[in-house]
Design a protein around this motif. Structure first.
Motif, PDB file in Angstrom:
ATOM      1  N   SER A   1       0.810  -1.217   0.000  1.00 44.03           N
ATOM      2  CA  SER A   1       0.000   0.000   0.000  1.00 44.03           C
ATOM      3  C   SER A   1       0.841   1.264   0.000  1.00 44.03           C
ATOM      4  O   SER A   1       0.299   2.367   0.020  1.00 44.03           O
ATOM      5  CB  SER A   1      -0.914   0.011   1.234  1.00 44.03           C
TER       6      SER A   1
ATOM      7  N   GLU B   1      -6.704  -1.070  -4.373  1.00 47.04           N
ATOM      8  CA  GLU B   1      -5.696  -1.768  -5.163  1.00 47.04           C
ATOM      9  C   GLU B   1      -4.360  -1.827  -4.429  1.00 47.04           C
ATOM     10  O   GLU B   1      -4.131  -1.118  -3.455  1.00 47.04           O
ATOM     11  CB  GLU B   1      -5.517  -1.114  -6.543  1.00 47.04           C
TER      12      GLU B   1
ATOM     13  N   ALA C   1       0.065  -1.942  -4.939  1.00 46.53           N
ATOM     14  CA  ALA C   1       1.164  -1.558  -5.833  1.00 46.53           C
ATOM     15  C   ALA C   1       2.465  -2.018  -5.190  1.00 46.53           C
ATOM     16  O   ALA C   1       2.795  -1.584  -4.085  1.00 46.53           O
ATOM     17  CB  ALA C   1       1.177  -0.048  -6.059  1.00 46.53           C
TER      18      ALA C   1
ATOM     19  N   CYS D   1       3.384  11.060  -8.533  1.00 49.91           N
ATOM     20  CA  CYS D   1       2.107  10.710  -9.154  1.00 49.91           C
ATOM     21  C   CYS D   1       2.268  10.710 -10.667  1.00 49.91           C
ATOM     22  O   CYS D   1       1.789   9.800 -11.364  1.00 49.91           O
ATOM     23  CB  CYS D   1       1.017  11.704  -8.751  1.00 49.91           C
TER      24      CYS D   1
ATOM     25  N   PHE E   1      -0.249   7.707 -11.136  1.00 48.85           N
ATOM     26  CA  PHE E   1      -1.374   7.860 -10.214  1.00 48.85           C
ATOM     27  C   PHE E   1      -2.025   9.224 -10.416  1.00 48.85           C
ATOM     28  O   PHE E   1      -1.342  10.226 -10.677  1.00 48.85           O
ATOM     29  CB  PHE E   1      -0.917   7.730  -8.759  1.00 48.85           C
ATOM     30  N   SER E   2      -3.329   9.278 -10.248  1.00 49.39           N
ATOM     31  CA  SER E   2      -4.016  10.565 -10.310  1.00 49.39           C
ATOM     32  C   SER E   2      -3.630  11.398  -9.092  1.00 49.39           C
ATOM     33  O   SER E   2      -3.668  10.908  -7.959  1.00 49.39           O
ATOM     34  CB  SER E   2      -5.535  10.367 -10.317  1.00 49.39           C
TER      35      SER E   2
ATOM     36  N   LEU F   1       1.733  11.255  -2.268  1.00 46.69           N
ATOM     37  CA  LEU F   1       1.677   9.826  -2.537  1.00 46.69           C
ATOM     38  C   LEU F   1       2.701   9.167  -1.628  1.00 46.69           C
ATOM     39  O   LEU F   1       3.817   9.658  -1.463  1.00 46.69           O
ATOM     40  CB  LEU F   1       2.027   9.565  -3.994  1.00 46.69           C
TER      41      LEU F   1
ATOM     42  N   THR G   1       5.505   3.950  -3.511  1.00 45.78           N
ATOM     43  CA  THR G   1       5.085   3.795  -4.902  1.00 45.78           C
ATOM     44  C   THR G   1       3.567   3.621  -4.991  1.00 45.78           C
ATOM     45  O   THR G   1       3.047   3.068  -5.953  1.00 45.78           O
ATOM     46  CB  THR G   1       5.791   2.593  -5.547  1.00 45.78           C
ATOM     47  N   GLY G   2       2.864   4.127  -3.966  1.00 42.53           N
ATOM     48  CA  GLY G   2       1.413   4.092  -3.948  1.00 42.53           C
ATOM     49  C   GLY G   2       0.881   2.728  -3.505  1.00 42.53           C
ATOM     50  O   GLY G   2       1.644   1.813  -3.212  1.00 42.53           O
ATOM     51  N   PRO G   3      -0.439   2.636  -3.472  1.00 43.02           N
ATOM     52  CA  PRO G   3      -1.407   3.643  -3.897  1.00 43.02           C
ATOM     53  C   PRO G   3      -1.864   4.599  -2.792  1.00 43.02           C
ATOM     54  O   PRO G   3      -2.709   5.448  -3.024  1.00 43.02           O
ATOM     55  CB  PRO G   3      -2.590   2.787  -4.354  1.00 43.02           C
TER      56      PRO G   3
END
Length: 283
Positions: free
Chosen positions: A87, A175, A177, A218, A223-224, A240, A243-245
């Protein structure tokens, strides 16, 4: 021979993928590791939240510690976590730190290794296992030492550490990542921005640094930035994470509580927490 330790998760100030300089801050959410050494020939790991999870990292951490400080004993390592895996909240670093310290506790040798060196041991194992691109000394040091750290991930050098008292809002989409899957070449294209973030962090301007980092990564990682943009005017810093999400925001608690409602309308999980300054602790 049993030992137990817990290590905090962390949020990102500067992702080290672009220039190998990283910065992260510990938050008050934990991964706990319980290690039992029983003289068997192998180490077996289990994860409470996911019976099918990859346990190579924690197993290898036990093996490395008993190689240096024990007699190559086998046994078991079991982790339980408040931190969602993959995450961006440094779940792997927290698991490695908790396992290393729990194994040292089981051997009764926690005083034989400084916490910085215990952290480096876990980072070396993470590199060997292949769960990290940068070595993640920034993430691991924040989790092991607490507070906010700035590191050189090429030399595993601690460049700075402070103990901010921040309220923190975390938003984690559903999700996952995995940092090992990140497009490193694309991240390296934003090195000029990462160099700027590093300068801000080393000057102690962590909240400004994390916001610049978030916008840059992002873009690099696809990522948005919408979760950042919609709250940027109301917080001290937002980024962020890893590495996200996940996204993390720091600032006034009243403002974060209002933002909780906005982020909470998105799919996923949103929660309020604080920074943590004690780092990994033997229980």
């Amino acid at each position: 021979m049993e030992g137990q330790a817990r290590a905090p998760a962390a949020g990102t100030v500067l992702n080290a993928l672009a220039n190998r300089t990283g910065s992260a801050f510990a938050i008050d959410e934990y991964t706990t590791a319980t290690v039992e050494l029983d003289g068997s020939e192998a180490v077996t790991g289990t994860v409470a939240e996911d019976p099918d999870a990859d346990t190579r990292l924690v197993e290898a951490c036990v093996e490395r510690v008993v190689e240096f400080y024990g007699n190559n004993q086998g046994g078991t390592v079991h982790t339980e976590s408040e931190v969602p895996m993959a995450s961006g909240l440094k779940s792997s670093s927290a698991a490695a730190n908790a396992t290393v310290m729990a194994t040292l506790d089981a051997l009764g040798v926690t005083d034989e290794l400084s916490r910085e060196d215990a952290c480096r041991l876990g980072v070396d194992v993470a590199r060997d296992v292949g769960v990290t691109v940068t070595g993640a000394f920034d993430d691991a040091s924040a989790s092991m030492l607490g507070g906010v750290t700035v590191t050189d991930n090429t030399t595993d050098e601690l460049l700075a550490r402070e103990e901010p008292d921040w309220d923190v809002l975390v938003y984690t989409p559903p999700e996952r990542a995995y940092s090992a899957d990140a497009d490193v070449a694309r991240c390296q294209n934003i090195r000029p921005m990462a160099d700027l973030v590093a300068e801000l962090a080393l000057d102690g301007e962590f909240t400004r640094a994390m916001t610049v980092n978030g916008l840059a990564f992002c873009a690099a990682l696809g990522f948005s930035p919408d979760p950042m943009v919609e709250v940027m005017d109301d917080v001290a810093g937002v980024s962020l994470s890893g590495t996200g999400p996940s996204f993390t925001a720091v600032g006034d608690r009243d403002a974060l509580e209002q933002i909780h409602e906005r982020w909470g309308a998105r799919d996923g999980k949103t929660w309020l927490t604080t920074t943590q300054t004690e780092g990994t602790q033997v229980l």
